[in-house]
Design a protein around this motif. Structure first.
Motif, PDB file in Angstrom:
ATOM      1  N   PRO A 270       0.817  -1.205   0.327  1.00  0.00           N
ATOM      2  CA  PRO A 270      -0.029  -0.011   0.364  1.00  0.00           C
ATOM      3  C   PRO A 270       0.790   1.091   0.130  1.00  0.00           C
ATOM      4  O   PRO A 270       0.237   2.389  -0.526  1.00  0.00           O
ATOM      5  CB  PRO A 270      -0.655  -0.110   1.185  1.00  0.00           C
ATOM      6  CG  PRO A 270      -0.177  -1.221   1.929  1.00  0.00           C
ATOM      7  CD  PRO A 270       0.060  -1.617   1.068  1.00  0.00           C
ATOM      8  N   TRP A 271       2.072   1.371   0.047  1.00  0.00           N
ATOM      9  CA  TRP A 271       2.931   2.339   0.564  1.00  0.00           C
ATOM     10  C   TRP A 271       3.379   3.113  -0.710  1.00  0.00           C
ATOM     11  O   TRP A 271       4.226   3.676  -0.783  1.00  0.00           O
ATOM     12  CB  TRP A 271       3.397   1.870   1.817  1.00  0.00           C
ATOM     13  CG  TRP A 271       3.297   2.670   2.871  1.00  0.00           C
ATOM     14  CD1 TRP A 271       3.350   0.835   3.382  1.00  0.00           C
ATOM     15  CD2 TRP A 271       2.368   3.203   3.608  1.00  0.00           C
ATOM     16  NE1 TRP A 271       2.552   1.805   4.842  1.00  0.00           N
ATOM     17  CE2 TRP A 271       2.330   2.748   4.823  1.00  0.00           C
ATOM     18  CE3 TRP A 271       2.566   4.719   3.060  1.00  0.00           C
ATOM     19  CZ2 TRP A 271       1.334   3.451   5.815  1.00  0.00           C
ATOM     20  CZ3 TRP A 271       2.023   5.512   4.280  1.00  0.00           C
ATOM     21  CH2 TRP A 271       0.853   5.134   5.206  1.00  0.00           C
ATOM     22  N   VAL A 272       3.402   1.894  -2.109  1.00  0.00           N
ATOM     23  CA  VAL A 272       3.977   2.260  -3.477  1.00  0.00           C
ATOM     24  C   VAL A 272       4.383   3.548  -3.928  1.00  0.00           C
ATOM     25  O   VAL A 272       5.083   4.225  -3.874  1.00  0.00           O
ATOM     26  CB  VAL A 272       4.281   1.176  -4.262  1.00  0.00           C
ATOM     27  CG1 VAL A 272       2.341   1.561  -4.759  1.00  0.00           C
ATOM     28  CG2 VAL A 272       5.004   1.071  -5.307  1.00  0.00           C
ATOM     29  N   SER A 273       3.095   4.195  -3.375  1.00  0.00           N
ATOM     30  CA  SER A 273       3.356   5.800  -4.233  1.00  0.00           C
ATOM     31  C   SER A 273       4.017   6.422  -3.372  1.00  0.00           C
ATOM     32  O   SER A 273       4.147   7.396  -3.663  1.00  0.00           O
ATOM     33  CB  SER A 273       1.729   6.053  -3.967  1.00  0.00           C
ATOM     34  OG  SER A 273       1.036   5.979  -2.468  1.00  0.00           O
TER      35      SER A 273
ATOM     36  N   PHE B  19      -7.055  15.880  -3.327  1.00  0.00           N
ATOM     37  CA  PHE B  19      -5.809  15.125  -3.889  1.00  0.00           C
ATOM     38  C   PHE B  19      -5.835  13.407  -3.706  1.00  0.00           C
ATOM     39  O   PHE B  19      -6.051  12.757  -4.818  1.00  0.00           O
ATOM     40  CB  PHE B  19      -4.508  15.515  -2.971  1.00  0.00           C
ATOM     41  CG  PHE B  19      -3.201  14.600  -4.217  1.00  0.00           C
ATOM     42  CD1 PHE B  19      -3.181  14.268  -5.444  1.00  0.00           C
ATOM     43  CD2 PHE B  19      -2.198  13.865  -2.763  1.00  0.00           C
ATOM     44  CE1 PHE B  19      -2.123  12.864  -5.438  1.00  0.00           C
ATOM     45  CE2 PHE B  19      -0.799  12.617  -3.184  1.00  0.00           C
ATOM     46  CZ  PHE B  19      -0.979  12.676  -5.014  1.00  0.00           C
ATOM     47  N   ALA B  20      -6.978  13.460  -2.330  1.00  0.00           N
ATOM     48  CA  ALA B  20      -7.404  12.115  -2.590  1.00  0.00           C
ATOM     49  C   ALA B  20      -7.981  11.603  -3.922  1.00  0.00           C
ATOM     50  O   ALA B  20      -8.337  10.572  -3.606  1.00  0.00           O
ATOM     51  CB  ALA B  20      -7.081  12.093  -1.315  1.00  0.00           C
TER      52      ALA B  20
ATOM     53  N   THR C 264      -6.054   3.602   1.621  1.00  0.00           N
ATOM     54  CA  THR C 264      -5.645   3.672   0.850  1.00  0.00           C
ATOM     55  C   THR C 264      -4.696   4.785   0.270  1.00  0.00           C
ATOM     56  O   THR C 264      -3.919   5.273   1.036  1.00  0.00           O
ATOM     57  CB  THR C 264      -4.912   2.538  -0.088  1.00  0.00           C
ATOM     58  OG1 THR C 264      -4.934   1.040   0.718  1.00  0.00           O
ATOM     59  CG2 THR C 264      -3.220   1.851  -0.323  1.00  0.00           C
ATOM     60  N   MET C 265      -6.138   5.155  -0.330  1.00  0.00           N
ATOM     61  CA  MET C 265      -5.684   6.660  -0.442  1.00  0.00           C
ATOM     62  C   MET C 265      -5.380   8.114   0.228  1.00  0.00           C
ATOM     63  O   MET C 265      -5.293   8.823   0.305  1.00  0.00           O
ATOM     64  CB  MET C 265      -6.574   6.706  -1.987  1.00  0.00           C
ATOM     65  CG  MET C 265      -6.554   5.896  -3.068  1.00  0.00           C
ATOM     66  SD  MET C 265      -4.834   5.850  -4.049  1.00  0.00           S
ATOM     67  CE  MET C 265      -4.335   4.671  -3.832  1.00  0.00           C
TER      68      MET C 265
ATOM     69  N   VAL D 153      -4.600   7.602   3.113  1.00  0.00           N
ATOM     70  CA  VAL D 153      -3.252   7.645   3.882  1.00  0.00           C
ATOM     71  C   VAL D 153      -2.468   8.373   3.252  1.00  0.00           C
ATOM     72  O   VAL D 153      -1.587   9.121   3.482  1.00  0.00           O
ATOM     73  CB  VAL D 153      -2.878   6.836   4.844  1.00  0.00           C
ATOM     74  CG1 VAL D 153      -1.658   5.927   5.329  1.00  0.00           C
ATOM     75  CG2 VAL D 153      -4.489   5.916   5.748  1.00  0.00           C
ATOM     76  N   THR D 154      -2.458   7.897   1.685  1.00  0.00           N
ATOM     77  CA  THR D 154      -1.225   8.015   1.402  1.00  0.00           C
ATOM     78  C   THR D 154      -1.123   9.222   0.884  1.00  0.00           C
ATOM     79  O   THR D 154      -0.186  10.260   0.387  1.00  0.00           O
ATOM     80  CB  THR D 154      -0.945   7.131   0.049  1.00  0.00           C
ATOM     81  OG1 THR D 154      -1.638   6.694  -0.598  1.00  0.00           O
ATOM     82  CG2 THR D 154      -0.556   6.190   0.647  1.00  0.00           C
ATOM     83  N   SER D 155      -2.348   9.966   0.418  1.00  0.00           N
ATOM     84  CA  SER D 155      -2.680  11.673  -0.673  1.00  0.00           C
ATOM     85  C   SER D 155      -1.959  12.347   0.902  1.00  0.00           C
ATOM     86  O   SER D 155      -1.473  13.777   0.575  1.00  0.00           O
ATOM     87  CB  SER D 155      -3.508  11.433  -0.325  1.00  0.00           C
ATOM     88  OG  SER D 155      -4.313  10.971  -1.893  1.00  0.00           O
ATOM     89  N   ALA D 156      -2.192  11.779   2.219  1.00  0.00           N
ATOM     90  CA  ALA D 156      -1.807  12.570   3.477  1.00  0.00           C
ATOM     91  C   ALA D 156      -0.351  12.699   3.157  1.00  0.00           C
ATOM     92  O   ALA D 156       0.674  13.481   3.435  1.00  0.00           O
ATOM     93  CB  ALA D 156      -1.889  12.730   4.862  1.00  0.00           C
TER      94      ALA D 156
END
Length: 342
Positions: free
Chosen positions: A183-186, A264-265, A281-282, A284-287
């Motif tokens: 999930p953290w690839v981005s 962004f999300a 996932t989106m 959390v990673t968008s933050a």
């Protein structure tokens, strides 16, 4: 005047993925190719793919060098079409293959799947890109200051075109499957912003146009990051001073951060499958992405101050290694598998 290649060296940097075996199998019998072909696999775990590709093409015996990634699959007629693609005028320095990325069945693609699918429309991507050895010699090959498989191929193509060579798109095809990632690839991919900072130093503010690189989100990420940092700083000051104006400023900055992050999300969530896992996932990673991207850019900006492009020499006669040359030593990490006798 168009003429077929005298021979082709296939160079595959690898990090030991099991997919390498599938690629080699898809290439078929190299000895049955219309022209002499050799396959060189290069250990890419040490100094990155740019250094690995340089080790490969410098060891190449043939006039043309075709670079492939170790996680692609060649079409059944790939070798035949490669020879057809490289039957070109002497002014052509490189020919790109066509990349297809399988779409998921029965659902919308995830954020990572859409990012991988973007390879299909990329320019001069070394997942399947062939260059004349003479062109590579003239510009010095890949710039090894790029440690990742990111931008190093576009930068090389720009220098080769600047040296006077033409680049074309061919008709051969490879399939680029979507790798399984966490999930953290981005977030991890944001390290590439350091390479963007290097390109900004090398080629100025128009580097994206010059290298045919699509627009990014750096300014938006910088604004969101500034709002978040400002909100935290003002909140701390408000806790110490108790002043209403400072508290209001912290609230305004916090709202700006939340709005930018939500926007962004949404851009990432709406085209996707919108499953609970993907949405979470989106969010959390968008933050996380904006501050990570900005930090990577700043590191690259500081590291590469004063960086200059590699020099371009005169077009060489491109002497090839002797036909009886031995495989490279373990120092270079190159293994040679030839379809013709050594």
């Amino acid at each position: 005047m168009r003429r077929p290649p005298a021979g082709v060296s296939l160079v595959v940097p690898t990090v030991g993925r099991p997919s390498l075996a599938a690629l080699v199998a898809s290439l078929g019998d190299l000895a049955a190719a219309p022209v002499p072909v050799e396959l060189l696999t290069v250990d890419g775990r040490g100094r990155g793919p740019a250094a690995a590709r340089n080790a490969g093409w410098r060891a190449a015996r043939h006039e043309w060098v075709a670079f492939l990634d170790d996680d692609v699959i060649a079409a059944p007629d790939w070798l035949q079409r490669l020879v057809e693609d490289l039957t070109v005028e002497e002014t052509v320095g490189g020919v790109q293959g066509r990349i297809t990325v399988p779409a998921p069945a029965g659902r919308r693609p995830t954020d990572w799947e859409r990012l991988t699918a973007g390879l299909a429309g990329g320019a001069w991507i070394t997942a399947d890109m062939a260059y004349r050895r003479a062109a590579l010699q003239q510009v010095g090959g890949f710039d090894e200051r790029f440690p990742r498989a990111f931008r190093e191929d576009a930068e090389l193509a720009y220098r080769i075109r600047g040296a006077g060579w033409r680049l074309l798109r061919g008709g051969r095809t490879i399939v680029h499957p979507v790798r399984r990632e966490g999930p953290w690839v981005s977030v991890r991919t944001q390290r590439g912003n350091a390479d963007d900072a290097l390109l900004r130093h090398l080629y100025g503010p128009r580097w994206r146009d010059l290298l045919t690189v699509p627009p990014g989100r750096r300014r938006a990420h910088a604004a969101v990051t500034a709002a978040g940092v400002g909100a935290l700083a003002l909140a701390g000051a408000a806790a110490v001073t108790g002043r209403r104006a400072v508290t209001a400023g912290a609230l305004a900055a916090g709202l700006a951060w939340a709005a930018g992050t939500a926007r962004f999300a949404a851009v990432r969530i709406l085209p996707g499958p919108r499953t609970p896992r993907e949405v979470a996932t989106m969010l959390v990673t968008s933050a996380a992405i904006p501050p990570v991207a900005v930090a990577a850019w700043c590191r690259g900006w500081l590291r590469w101050r004063g960086a200059r492009p590699l020099p371009v020499g005169p077009a060489p006669a491109a002497p090839l290694p002797a036909a009886g040359a031995a495989a490279l030593s373990d120092v270079d990490g190159v293994a040679r598998h030839s379809g013709v006798p050594a």
